[in-house]
Design a protein around this motif. Structure first.
Motif, PDB file in Angstrom:
ATOM      1  N   TRP A  87       3.352  10.420  10.658  1.00 33.64           N
ATOM      2  CA  TRP A  87       3.254  11.746   9.705  1.00 33.64           C
ATOM      3  C   TRP A  87       4.263  12.254   9.453  1.00 33.64           C
ATOM      4  O   TRP A  87       4.228  12.963   8.954  1.00 33.64           O
ATOM      5  CB  TRP A  87       1.599  12.119  10.713  1.00 33.64           C
ATOM      6  N   CYS A 145       6.438  11.318   7.000  1.00 34.11           N
ATOM      7  CA  CYS A 145       6.276  10.449   5.624  1.00 34.11           C
ATOM      8  C   CYS A 145       6.929  12.023   5.118  1.00 34.11           C
ATOM      9  O   CYS A 145       5.983  13.203   5.289  1.00 34.11           O
ATOM     10  CB  CYS A 145       5.022  10.681   5.060  1.00 34.11           C
ATOM     11  N   LYS A 155       0.423  13.971   2.497  1.00 32.54           N
ATOM     12  CA  LYS A 155       1.258  13.273   3.374  1.00 32.54           C
ATOM     13  C   LYS A 155       0.005  11.485   2.750  1.00 32.54           C
ATOM     14  O   LYS A 155      -0.482  11.566   1.939  1.00 32.54           O
ATOM     15  CB  LYS A 155       0.353  12.995   5.191  1.00 32.54           C
ATOM     16  N   ALA A 156       1.124  10.488   2.905  1.00 36.16           N
ATOM     17  CA  ALA A 156      -0.035   8.899   2.567  1.00 36.16           C
ATOM     18  C   ALA A 156      -0.967   8.748   3.603  1.00 36.16           C
ATOM     19  O   ALA A 156      -0.753   8.911   5.511  1.00 36.16           O
ATOM     20  CB  ALA A 156       0.725   8.122   3.436  1.00 36.16           C
ATOM     21  N   GLU A 157      -2.361   8.425   2.927  1.00 37.76           N
ATOM     22  CA  GLU A 157      -3.491   8.129   3.938  1.00 37.76           C
ATOM     23  C   GLU A 157      -3.774   6.726   3.383  1.00 37.76           C
ATOM     24  O   GLU A 157      -4.013   5.913   2.093  1.00 37.76           O
ATOM     25  CB  GLU A 157      -4.688   8.780   3.375  1.00 37.76           C
ATOM     26  N   CYS A 188       5.004   3.802  -1.114  1.00 37.70           N
ATOM     27  CA  CYS A 188       4.571   3.349  -1.129  1.00 37.70           C
ATOM     28  C   CYS A 188       2.122   3.191  -1.902  1.00 37.70           C
ATOM     29  O   CYS A 188       2.324   2.026  -2.167  1.00 37.70           O
ATOM     30  CB  CYS A 188       3.865   3.549   0.255  1.00 37.70           C
ATOM     31  N   ILE A 204      -3.744   3.134  -0.533  1.00 40.52           N
ATOM     32  CA  ILE A 204      -3.033   3.936   0.598  1.00 40.52           C
ATOM     33  C   ILE A 204      -3.466   5.135  -1.307  1.00 40.52           C
ATOM     34  O   ILE A 204      -3.744   4.862  -1.938  1.00 40.52           O
ATOM     35  CB  ILE A 204      -1.262   3.996   0.479  1.00 40.52           C
ATOM     36  N   CYS A 225       9.438   2.579   2.262  1.00 39.10           N
ATOM     37  CA  CYS A 225       9.448   3.754   2.148  1.00 39.10           C
ATOM     38  C   CYS A 225      10.577   3.541   2.739  1.00 39.10           C
ATOM     39  O   CYS A 225      11.350   3.595   3.237  1.00 39.10           O
ATOM     40  CB  CYS A 225       8.243   4.188   3.832  1.00 39.10           C
ATOM     41  N   THR A 234       0.905   1.786  10.362  1.00 39.14           N
ATOM     42  CA  THR A 234       0.125   3.242  10.114  1.00 39.14           C
ATOM     43  C   THR A 234       0.959   4.067  10.093  1.00 39.14           C
ATOM     44  O   THR A 234       2.287   3.628  10.088  1.00 39.14           O
ATOM     45  CB  THR A 234       0.140   3.749  11.757  1.00 39.14           C
ATOM     46  N   LEU A 235       1.261   5.043   9.989  1.00 38.42           N
ATOM     47  CA  LEU A 235       1.953   5.902   9.447  1.00 38.42           C
ATOM     48  C   LEU A 235       2.394   6.433  10.720  1.00 38.42           C
ATOM     49  O   LEU A 235       1.670   7.211  10.931  1.00 38.42           O
ATOM     50  CB  LEU A 235       1.141   7.442   8.176  1.00 38.42           C
ATOM     51  N   LYS A 288       6.600   4.400   7.302  1.00 40.14           N
ATOM     52  CA  LYS A 288       5.158   3.014   7.928  1.00 40.14           C
ATOM     53  C   LYS A 288       5.816   2.529   8.868  1.00 40.14           C
ATOM     54  O   LYS A 288       7.631   1.737   9.100  1.00 40.14           O
ATOM     55  CB  LYS A 288       4.619   3.067   6.294  1.00 40.14           C
ATOM     56  N   CYS A 347       4.623  -1.930   2.882  1.00 41.33           N
ATOM     57  CA  CYS A 347       4.561  -0.613   2.264  1.00 41.33           C
ATOM     58  C   CYS A 347       5.567  -0.030   2.970  1.00 41.33           C
ATOM     59  O   CYS A 347       6.560   1.266   2.815  1.00 41.33           O
ATOM     60  CB  CYS A 347       3.811   0.839   2.446  1.00 41.33           C
TER      61      CYS A 347
END
Ligand SMILES: Nc1ncnc2c1ncn2[C@@H]1O[C@H](COP(=O)(O)OP(=O)(O)O)[C@@H](O)[C@H]1O
Ligand code: SF4
Ligand SMILES: [Mg+2]
Lengths: 140, 442
Positions: B11, B14, B35-37, B20, B29, B53, B8-9, B58, B49
């Motif tokens: 938030w 990021c 923001k990365a999703e 990533c 991704i 990162c 997961t991220l 991550k 990732c």
């Protein structure tokens, strides 16, 4: 839907790029695993042949809801005796190609076994045209 | 079909760069609103990732250690990777004893599960119940990769449950037979990665895992270090039950060595694995067994490990040597032939790359995608938030992105607009218009 790929000759390292890209397309279309396997094996063998025997060429693919049709056209030396070429183990691959692990003489056999229709026409000194067809409606 | 993955991220951390998205093997991704999703149905928890990162945004989520308190009888099942994480430590019994001191009532090793799985896999191959070349089913990230990107190879995956699951089943079976109520037993896996978390929460080939919780190896390591430091030599219990070969599964090549397959490929690192699977798909891999692990150096390189994986590989060799001459194993048999190692159901073909359920519509979308791709700069700059120009074209067609998200397309539109504006600006009011200038149809 149609797609076109140019295949460079003499490039033994990355051989199979077009087949690999086409495979990705088929997966995005949600085509069944067995069909993908059969068309990929056939197309890959034909693509290699174009690279190692004919100095590259071009590939045109067409996908319809009924079938996948792949045409590989080259301006290479052509195939002198098609019946002989179709025989398992027959190969005229160069030493260099053999050293790279190609030239077992099984390619055309493999293609024939995996696709539904295989048509090869070849003119000595002018080139070779390979047509591969796999029908889609066989797999539920 | 969506499953809850572990990666997961964070938030806050990021910064919305493109590191990533470029390295994700399933293109799962996108960067949206800086923001990365992560796309839930595409993530295979390989941990790539997490490694790339630089903002450490991550992470692989695991269960909280406090979860132990929910069960009366607590069992640790450590992955063999744990043994390689401590400096100068060769004897697994020290680590297993330390786990008991930490609060576990019992420890059973995943390495023992690996021993059983090894024997069972050999049997399946001998009885020709599998399709060659066999792909190991040990790494859940690889199994998910095959389900998503290489569906044609699903029949080649070794149909055996993982060592973790095997040992959890034996452990529970053994303890219940001893009279402990199953509800009181909490089995906790100590994991080198997030892929095993997902595999526990949402198993692919059976309904419910016998593992109750998954703890991060990093976290457990911090608990164990002071305990091991204080541990007296006479306090060390003999708890080891797995063999050196079972322990060796943690390293790349370990499973092949254990099952004594000579005609094999042992491949680590997700990009390398993809290359090998591509070859396999073209029928160009003349081997019997493919041991494929997502992490470089196998599980020793898992994202939840502490030690550098090359150092850990060296330590693994030393542990194996130690076991050969000085190893002591526990006199207890918890294996039971009533426990099944088979899958309850087949692996599904995930087809997450599919553009549409309806092939007509998929074809139509593919055509639009190709047409759009032709107009893009094809430099895969990533500033649109998609990993490549091709995937951006896909995102536009799937209505997950707008064409103006590509700065080149945006610039093109701005240029056109500017041209139009210049044309408009040249149009003078009729009062100051001179003949032949600024008018339209003169
Ligand atoms: N595109 C081509 N152009 C010229 N010759 C070809 C071509 N494809 C196949 N051949 C001939 O047919 C033979 C058999 O092909 P194949 O069965 O694929 O075996 P291999 O490629 O291993 O030699 C080749 O050795 C070559 O002589
Ligand atoms: S190689 Fe091991 S640590 Fe890495 S993802 Fe696979 S199972 Fe997890
Ligand atoms: Mg050939």
């Amino acid at each position: 839907m149609k797609m076109h790929y140019d295949v460079e000759g003499g490039e033994f390292i990355n051989v199979g790029t077009a087949s690999s890209q086409f495979k990705k397309t088929l997966k995005m279309l949600g085509i069944g695993a067995d069909i993908i396997r059969r068309i990929s094996i056939s197309m890959y063998e034909a693509e290699i042949n174009m690279v190692i025997h004919a100095n590259g060429g071009s590939i045109d693919t067409e996908i319809t809801p009924e079938r996948i049709h792949v045409v590989l056209q080259d301006q290479g030396p052509g195939i002198e005796n098609l019946d002989l070429a179709m025989k398992a183990g027959y190969s005229t691959a160069s030493r260099q190609a053999r050293e790279m692990g190609f030239g077992a003489g099984m390619g055309l056999q493999n293609m024939k076994r995996n696709c539904d229709e295989l048509q090869i026409s070849s003119v000595l000194g002018e080139g070779t045209r390979v047509e591969i067809t796999v029908y889609l409606n066989q797999e539920s | 079909m969506s499953y809850t993955h572990s990666v997961t991220l964070d938030w806050e951390k990021c910064i919305g760069c493109t590191d990533c998205i470029k390295r994700c093997p399933t293109e799962a991704i996108r960067v949206r609103n800086s923001k990365a999703e992560i796309m839930n149905d595409r993530c295979i928890d390989c941990g790539n990732c997490i490694r790339v990162c630089s903002s450490h945004a991550k992470k692989a989520t695991t269960d909280p250690i406090e979860m132990m308190a929910d069960y009366k009888y607590k069992v640790a099942i450590p992955a063999p990777t744990l043994y390689t994480q401590f400096k100068k430590l060769r004897n697994p019994n020290i680590i297993l004893t330390a786990l008991k001191k930490m609060g576990f009532d019992e420890v059973f090793e995943v390495a023992l599960g690996a021993d059983v799985v090894t024997e069972y896999s050999k049997l399946l191959v001998q009885e020709k119940k599998v399709q060659l070349p066999m792909i190991s089913s040990a790494c859940p990230a690889i199994v998910h990769l095959v389900q998503m990107r290489f569906p044609t190879l699903i029949p080649n995956i070794m149909p055996v449950i993982s060592p973790k699951e095997a040992i959890a089943r034996y452990a529970r079976n053994h303890l219940v037979k001893k009279g402990i109520p199953s509800d009181d037993i909490g089995i906790f896996f100590i994991s080198p990665c997030g892929a095993k978390v997902t595999d526990t929460r949402d198993p692919e080939v059976f309904d419910t895992s016998m593992v109750n919780g998954v703890f991060s190896m990093k976290e457990i390591y911090l608990y164990l270090v002071p305990i091991i430091r204080e541990l007296g030599e006479d306090e060390v219990e003999v708890l080891q039950m797995g063999s050196a070969n079972g322990i060796g599964w943690a390293a790349i090549g370990g499973e092949s060595t254990a099952s004594e397959v000579y005609n094999r490929v042992a491949v680590d690192g997700i990009e390398n694995v993809i290359n090998i699977l591509e070859r396999m798909e073209n029928n160009k891999l003349d081997v019997e067994f493919v041991e494929a692990l997502a992490c470089v150096n196998g599980c020793l390189g898992g994202p939840l490990t502490v030690e550098n994986s090359f150092v850990a590989t060296n330590r693994m060799l030393k542990i194996r040597k130690y076991l050969q001459f000085k190893g002591k194993t526990r006199d207890l048999n918890i294996l039971d032939s009533s426990v099944s190692l088979d899958w309850d159901r087949q692996l599904s073909n995930k087809q997450v790359m599919k553009l549409d359920e309806d092939m007509f519509k998929a074809l139509e979308k593919m055509e639009r995608m190709e047409a759009l791709y032709e107009t893009l700069p094809q430099i895969d700059c990533g500033s649109c938030g998609s990993p490549t120009c091709r995937s951006f074209a896909e995102d536009v067609v799937m209505e997950h992105a707008r064409i103006e998200d590509c700065i080149f397309m945006l610039r093109e539109q701005v240029r056109k607009m500017a041209e139009d504006m210049v044309k408009l600006a040249e149009k003078l009011p009729p009062s100051i218009r001179t003949k032949g200038k600024g008018g339209e149809d003169e």
